[in-house]
Scaffold this motif. Structure first.
Motif, PDB file in Angstrom:
ATOM      1  N   GLU A 292       1.333  -0.123  23.652  1.00 50.23           N
ATOM      2  CA  GLU A 292       1.325  -0.410  22.216  1.00 50.23           C
ATOM      3  C   GLU A 292       0.066   0.113  21.509  1.00 50.23           C
ATOM      4  O   GLU A 292      -0.037   0.004  20.300  1.00 50.23           O
TER       5      GLU A 292
ATOM      6  N   LYS B  59      14.110  -3.537  14.279  1.00 49.45           N
ATOM      7  CA  LYS B  59      13.859  -2.275  14.991  1.00 49.45           C
ATOM      8  C   LYS B  59      15.153  -1.735  15.605  1.00 49.45           C
ATOM      9  O   LYS B  59      15.447  -0.539  15.551  1.00 49.45           O
ATOM     10  N   VAL B  60      15.929  -2.657  16.215  1.00 51.60           N
ATOM     11  CA  VAL B  60      17.181  -2.241  16.846  1.00 51.60           C
ATOM     12  C   VAL B  60      18.145  -1.717  15.787  1.00 51.60           C
ATOM     13  O   VAL B  60      18.752  -0.646  15.937  1.00 51.60           O
TER      14      VAL B  60
ATOM     15  N   ILE C 138      14.277  -5.718  25.435  1.00 50.86           N
ATOM     16  CA  ILE C 138      14.478  -6.031  24.021  1.00 50.86           C
ATOM     17  C   ILE C 138      14.218  -7.518  23.827  1.00 50.86           C
ATOM     18  O   ILE C 138      14.646  -8.340  24.643  1.00 50.86           O
ATOM     19  N   GLN C 139      13.466  -7.864  22.788  1.00 52.04           N
ATOM     20  CA  GLN C 139      13.173  -9.271  22.491  1.00 52.04           C
ATOM     21  C   GLN C 139      13.939  -9.685  21.237  1.00 52.04           C
ATOM     22  O   GLN C 139      14.382  -8.839  20.464  1.00 52.04           O
TER      23      GLN C 139
ATOM     24  N   ASN D  82      12.925 -10.863  18.444  1.00 53.17           N
ATOM     25  CA  ASN D  82      12.391 -10.446  17.141  1.00 53.17           C
ATOM     26  C   ASN D  82      12.417  -8.928  16.938  1.00 53.17           C
ATOM     27  O   ASN D  82      11.872  -8.415  15.973  1.00 53.17           O
ATOM     28  N   ASP D  83      13.098  -8.213  17.824  1.00 52.82           N
ATOM     29  CA  ASP D  83      13.249  -6.766  17.653  1.00 52.82           C
ATOM     30  C   ASP D  83      14.445  -6.422  16.775  1.00 52.82           C
ATOM     31  O   ASP D  83      14.797  -5.243  16.655  1.00 52.82           O
TER      32      ASP D  83
ATOM     33  N   PHE E 132      13.923   1.348  23.553  1.00 54.70           N
ATOM     34  CA  PHE E 132      13.021   1.829  22.504  1.00 54.70           C
ATOM     35  C   PHE E 132      12.305   3.107  22.910  1.00 54.70           C
ATOM     36  O   PHE E 132      11.870   3.877  22.062  1.00 54.70           O
TER      37      PHE E 132
END
Lengths: 449, 449
Positions: free
Chosen positions: B41, A352-353, A345-346, A348-349, B272
């Motif tokens: 991706e 999305k999370v 997980i980054q 900037n996710d 994800f």
């Protein structure tokens, strides 16, 4: 693995003064890692006696694997000459690890017993920040030139390899700048007349001296490397980090994360190596903070004392609501904290999370509310209105808990804190506060109390 | 690290049909690990197109690093011939990993594209239990004989090394039984005329095929090895586990432990990569179980409804008492679970652990009870009797929580369960039950209600 000497055998030979036999058996049957472990259980005097019996390579490796208390004790017991012999056999990165843990007067004594060239290297390494890749690297590596033939490279490796911690990846440098790397396997299995230039890999993976040591370790893990070259800011090669050190770093960082996630101050010593007083010191701060934070929950409940006097059975639902909320929140925060740690997980996710967590929360809250409503009706703990009030509270709590649980670790990371502090203990306390707030708002509205 | 191609560049070249340039840039600039990540991706069709461009070694390595969905999709898209080429380049242990995840019809297709000798080896490996050392080992290793000279050994390594996953540790066998091992570094830096017998290390560290893969990985970590030989029950060498696989195993097992500790069913896919429905399925069982367990707390509180009607302010202390108890318990259980995982705590340490925890609990309960008592008096939440009642409850709760927290993981291990299930969620629920029991026993006695 089962041919090791046990402590009893070692002590038997030691106390019978059978030093020659003891020395032989130790060298044949004990790995330095196991020997260091066993020495921990012996008396200081026994330790020194046994240590003195070891051949110097064995002594150096055993010393490297000891805990810092034992090392300091030994340093004080050994003569200058003995100390010099041990230090001479140690790899530079291990020496630096030892020095970093020692009091200043011991460091001075140790540095005196090291030759000038090595001392200069050590002093450089000691200057890297504590958690940097530079602080765990070794400066012993094999440097090749691109004009060399494979045959010349093999010759060089055979000549200088003995004193290098790893020779399995060789680095091609030009004016100290790293321009390629080549695995020893590649060198050995190709034609002797080829140029290093033609067999080297120029698609380099490296880290810099000031990078976090955990990041360097994660790169080694991600690409399955045996060693990672470390460059300075002019992109000159200054050392490498080996896979065994990387495993150590990852294990330590994971233990640290798990500790912080349970509301413990991280601690490098082992469980038994930590005194009762230190255990108290590691555990108390969070417990105090969380206990005092719980005062907020109590104050909110204080506002509804009349409602509780009228319907005291309402109190009985609170532990279940808080428990479920806390568990939901800690599931989400744990997944995000671990995802951040292993790089899945980054930062900037975040959206999305959240999108994922909200959908999960809605499904879970529907199921749990219904199951719990049926339970309330079946056990006769209340009527349809009670089931409705508890169900609504539970649904709100779960959604809030999941959102709080997944966003706070990301927020912590964003502002430069360790995401692991946003784990169960803190999330539970925050969820407790929101649970009672929502609960009393709903029940007072539904029951008009 | 920063010279990688980005997704945009790859797609640009792909859609401009500049295949030759794309192939070159991919091979020069992308590590297979990163390429596999990037392919995730892209669209399925783009993936297949790009994959077909790769040289076979690159293709095999990229394939090894993909997730199982992508692999299956690719297998269905590739021709027999293409598939054969990829499989030929893969190491046997990676092939086995791939096969273990595939549906039966895909496995059959894959096995058909592998030559007979390799297929026999693969079938043997597939028979080891899923979490065993045998299931993650590779059968490619360098075997030497003790009568060889160093020169002969080097010659053999140079001849057969190319197809072996690691050549850096060589194994000396006699009628397939492992009798010694020798590092390539040792071989290269000693005199060519010496016998392998004289340079080999006979103090062997090994694991057996049926050992847990985590135990094998921990041995590699403990001794800082590059590879660990794996023996069968006749002590014959059948393969080895390499350090990169060991790091993978440790990371997966740690993630699994952390998940279980947060009341999540462990899951091998990424955050994800897991669908919303699967997330619900992984989280629901514990939530349901714990929610229903909380009914016990509620029933106990139900017994004291009269007391709560008389003194509704008593309810306000419950979240704080439960929270503190839960936090204390989870600190202890976390330390013990992690200690067991990294091998610092053994099963027979139970009394030592309890002795330590009880002393820690006594000091902490004294400090927290006093601080909280002072807070109650200062905030006017009650008089000396209330402070005393809460303090006594807190002290009992902390001692119980620490004892429960430290013993249950050891108990789980003893009966063959994963210690990690005895973590925060379960401990909190148990501590909740004991907290209300103690609390109401104390307050009804002190306040005669």
């Amino acid at each position: 693995m089962d041919m090791q000497m046990n402590k009893e055998r070692v002590l038997e030979l030691l106390h019978a003064h059978q030093y020659k036999k003891l020395k032989e058996e130790l060298e044949e049957q004990m790995h330095p890692v196991d020997l260091a472990e066993m020495l921990e259980e012996l008396e200081p005097l026994e330790r020194v006696l046994i240590f003195r019996l070891l051949a110097k390579e064995e002594a150096a490796e055993t010393f490297t694997n000891m805990n810092s208390d034992m090392r300091e004790e030994l340093i004080n017991a050994l003569t200058e000459q003995e100390l010099e012999e041990v230090m001479e056999e140690m790899y530079i990165d291990d020496t630096v690890d030892v020095l970093e843990e020692m009091p200043a007067n011991v460091v001075d004594r140790l540095l005196l017993s090291i030759d000038a060239e090595k001392r200069a290297q050590i002093n450089t390494l000691l200057q890297y920040p504590e958690d940097s890749a530079g602080s765990i690297m070794t400066v012993d590596y094999i440097a090749l030139r691109k004009e060399m033939t494979v045959q010349e490279a093999i010759l060089k490796i055979r000549q200088v390899g003995l004193n290098k911690e790893t020779i399995y990846t060789c680095y091609v440098t030009e004016k100290r700048r790293l321009i390629g790397q080549v695995d020893l396997k590649e060198i050995l299995t190709t034609s002797e007349s080829r140029l290093i230039e033609d067999v080297m890999d120029t698609n380099l993976i490296f880290a810099q001296t000031t990078d976090d040591k955990e990041d360097a370790a994660r790169i080694i893990n991600k690409y399955g490397l045996i060693a990672l070259p470390i460059l300075d800011h002019e992109m000159c090669m200054v050392g490498l980090v080996t896979v065994d050190d990387a495993m150590q770093v990852i294990q330590e960082e994971t233990t640290e994360d798990i500790s912080i996630m349970a509301g413990l101050s991280p601690n490098e010593d082992s469980y038994f190596g930590t005194t009762v007083f230190e255990h108290v010191k590691n555990r108390l701060p969070w417990l105090l903070f969380l206990m005092l934070s719980a005062t907020v929950t109590q104050m909110i409940m204080g506002h509804y004392e009349m409602a509780l006097a009228v319907m005291p059975q309402l109190a009985g639902f609170i532990p279940m609501l808080m428990g479920t909320g806390g568990n939901c929140g800690s599931q989400s925060s744990t997944l995000v904290i671990r995802g951040l740690a292993v790089g899945e997980i980054q930062l900037n996710d975040v959206l999305k999370v959240m999108f994922k967590e909200v959908r999960v929360a809605l499904i879970i809250s529907l199921i749990l509310s219904v199951v719990n409503g049926v339970r309330i009706l079946l056990m006769g703990q209340g009527g349809a209105l009670t089931a409705l009030a508890i169900g609504l509270t539970m649904a709100c709590t779960i959604v809030i808990a999941k959102i709080v649980g997944c966003t706070l670790p990301l927020f912590a990371k964003r502002v430069g804190l360790d995401p692991a502090i946003m784990a169960t203990p803190l999330i539970s306390t925050l969820v407790d506060i929101s649970t009672v707030t929502v609960y009393f708002a709903i029940v007072t509205a539904i029951f008009h109390i």
